[in-house]
Design a protein around this motif. Structure first.
Motif, PDB file in Angstrom:
ATOM      1  N   ALA A 283       0.828  -1.208   0.000  1.00 51.93           N
ATOM      2  CA  ALA A 283       0.000   0.000   0.000  1.00 51.93           C
ATOM      3  C   ALA A 283       0.863   1.259   0.000  1.00 51.93           C
ATOM      4  CB  ALA A 283      -0.934  -0.008   1.219  1.00 51.93           C
ATOM      5  N   TRP A 284       1.944   1.233   0.772  1.00 47.57           N
ATOM      6  CA  TRP A 284       2.836   2.402   0.815  1.00 47.57           C
ATOM      7  C   TRP A 284       3.514   2.602  -0.533  1.00 47.57           C
ATOM      8  CZ3 TRP A 284       7.685   4.102  -0.105  1.00 47.57           C
ATOM      9  CH2 TRP A 284       8.069   5.311   0.468  1.00 47.57           C
ATOM     10  N   LEU A 285       3.979   1.533  -1.142  1.00 44.28           N
ATOM     11  CA  LEU A 285       4.654   1.644  -2.433  1.00 44.28           C
ATOM     12  C   LEU A 285       3.723   2.215  -3.493  1.00 44.28           C
ATOM     13  CD1 LEU A 285       6.550  -1.779  -2.518  1.00 44.28           C
ATOM     14  CD2 LEU A 285       7.543   0.471  -2.071  1.00 44.28           C
ATOM     15  N   ARG A 286       2.463   1.818  -3.460  1.00 46.57           N
ATOM     16  CA  ARG A 286       1.520   2.320  -4.457  1.00 46.57           C
ATOM     17  C   ARG A 286       1.161   3.782  -4.194  1.00 46.57           C
ATOM     18  NH1 ARG A 286       0.701  -1.696  -7.583  1.00 46.57           N
ATOM     19  NH2 ARG A 286       0.301  -3.844  -6.895  1.00 46.57           N
ATOM     20  N   ALA A 287       1.160   4.172  -2.932  1.00 48.52           N
ATOM     21  CA  ALA A 287       0.824   5.557  -2.590  1.00 48.52           C
ATOM     22  C   ALA A 287       1.988   6.512  -2.845  1.00 48.52           C
ATOM     23  CB  ALA A 287       0.398   5.643  -1.125  1.00 48.52           C
ATOM     24  N   HIS A 288       3.204   5.963  -2.968  1.00 48.49           N
ATOM     25  CA  HIS A 288       4.399   6.790  -3.179  1.00 48.49           C
ATOM     26  C   HIS A 288       5.210   6.193  -4.328  1.00 48.49           C
ATOM     27  CE1 HIS A 288       3.211   7.112   1.081  1.00 48.49           C
ATOM     28  NE2 HIS A 288       3.610   8.370   1.005  1.00 48.49           N
ATOM     29  N   PRO A 289       4.718   6.311  -5.573  1.00 49.23           N
ATOM     30  CA  PRO A 289       5.344   5.609  -6.696  1.00 49.23           C
ATOM     31  C   PRO A 289       6.812   5.949  -6.941  1.00 49.23           C
ATOM     32  CG  PRO A 289       3.692   7.196  -7.444  1.00 49.23           C
ATOM     33  CD  PRO A 289       3.520   7.060  -5.974  1.00 49.23           C
TER      34      PRO A 289
END
Length: 415
Positions: A283-289
């Motif tokens: 989720a973090w990776l997708r929110a901070h590409p």
């Protein structure tokens, strides 16, 4: 670890510095529901002194454990383990045991009996043909891995732009043991650059096109984050546009050290309380590409795949089984041997068969439990982080032989 990724333990392993398949990974089928994932009280390990930095089982110390028949073993789960054990027997009968605890012939009686065992006899089989041993202090830590399924295509198209590479033609494996006895068992990977042997391209260089035409593109993934985590697992399935599946498995790796991004995220305060799971990391990776792409590149290890026409294969060269196969360190646990895990998570308790290895699976009592494929397997493996006690199951008579041989594995001199 071949090894199945084992490149393996996902969520917890990511947080700890985790796995990259040892050689190949995931396996056949999804584990059936075992027990509620409630907390349980693990068995107490036998008194023993831990040996930090031990290079193998003998150095870590091996002591007798409780009789198998006294252990809380579920018949249904034991039956699944017995089926997995049967698959290991051809390798057990002929392979060298890196742990130094067993010899090929030690397994003959158990393997012969495994073939003849009838339904409902799994618990009695293990009780009759095995004795327990504790390696080191017996304090176990277990994570989980599974066979992921991601979207992809055999050909490059608008939906799928991320290449899935096969083994590069210029990637060279070097067995250092051929050059020095002191380096026996150690291997490195790299490439030839003129007259020099140099490290192979890291993740960032490969993603930026360093491979050129030196590696086949097996397929194209739809999402770089999904592919990154499939590399961690070591094997997986591509769901193609027409709904069919393409199975890929670990072929090799670029020789660079693995860095678990979960550990980095935790150190940098990027994960809020409750986010320290695979799902939270994704989720973090997708929110901070942009930041996520840079973070993933800090893991310089890169996995190359091959197509599979069988279920995922473990380090022994046989399919691994959801709910029964476990990755272990072969220096301490004979590959193919049963292991009894008694942990603080009920769903991971029971007999497992050490059929795989993993880049982060190091030490006498470090394990990575395999859960198969599908949403249930993903949820279980992604949240698996269990502590407790491990007992290795060895063929009856092994401990007496080891005691007679003495600490160095050789029979004591006659006086």
């Amino acid at each position: 670890m071949t090894s199945l990724l084992r490149w393996g333990a996902l969520a917890a392993a990511l947080l700890l510095g985790a796995c990259v398949s040892p050689a190949e990974r995931p396996g056949a089928g999804t584990a059936p529901a075992r027990r509620p994932s409630a907390s349980t009280r693990p068995l107490t390990p036998a008194p023993a002194t831990a040996a930090p930095g031990a290079a193998g089982a003998r150095e870590a110390g091996v002591v007798a454990g409780p009789a198998v028949y006294t252990l809380p073993i579920d018949e249904a789960q034991a039956a699944r383990a017995l089926a997995a054990f049967r698959l290991s027997c051809p390798a057990l009968r002929k392979r060298d045991d890196a742990s130094g605890l067993t010899r090929a012939g030690d397994w003959n009686a158990a393997c012969d009996a495994a073939v003849a065992a009838q339904p409902g006899e799994a618990r009695s089989f293990f009780a009759q043909y095995f004795e327990t041993a504790q390696v080191g202090d017996g304090k176990a830590f277990a994570t989980g891995y599974y066979e992921p399924e991601i979207a992809g295509s055999r050909d490059r198209r608008r939906c799928c732009q991320v290449p899935i590479f096969g083994r590069p033609t210029d990637l060279v494996d070097v067995d250092l043991g051929q050059f020095s006895d002191s380096l026996k068992g150690k291997k490195i990977r790299g490439r030839v650059d003129g007259a020099n042997f140099v490290p192979y391209y890291d993740r960032a260089a490969i993603e930026d096109g360093a491979l050129g035409n030196r590696a086949p593109v097996l397929a194209w993934a739809a999402d770089p984050i999904d592919l990154f985590f499939l590399q961690i697992q070591g094997s997986g399935r591509l769901r193609l546009p027409d709904g069919s599946m393409l199975r890929i498995g670990y072929a090799t790796q670029n020789g660079r050290d693995y860095t678990g991004i979960g550990a980095l995220m935790r150190q940098r305060g990027l994960l809020a309380p409750g986010q320290a799971t695979m799902q939270g990391i994704v989720a973090w990776l997708r929110a901070h590409p942009a930041e996520g792409r840079a973070l993933m590149r800090e893991n310089k290890s890169f996995v190359f795949f091959r197509t599979l026409d069988t279920p995922p294969i473990g380090a022994l060269g046989y399919p691994v089984t959801g709910g029964a196969s476990v990755a272990a360190d072969p220096r301490f646990i004979p590959l193919g041997a049963p292991v009894l895990l008694s942990l603080d998570r009920a769903d991971a308790n029971g007999i497992w068969i050490a059929q795989d290895t993993g880049g982060a699976i190091k030490g006498a009592n470090r394990f990575d439990t395999y859960w198969g494929g599908g949403a249930q397997a993903e949820a279980t493996a992604g949240g698996m982080s269990a502590h407790g006690t491990a007992f290795l199951l060895l063929p009856v008579g092994t401990l007496a032989r080891l005691a007679a041989e003495g600490h160095n594995g050789k029979a004591p001199a006659k006086r």
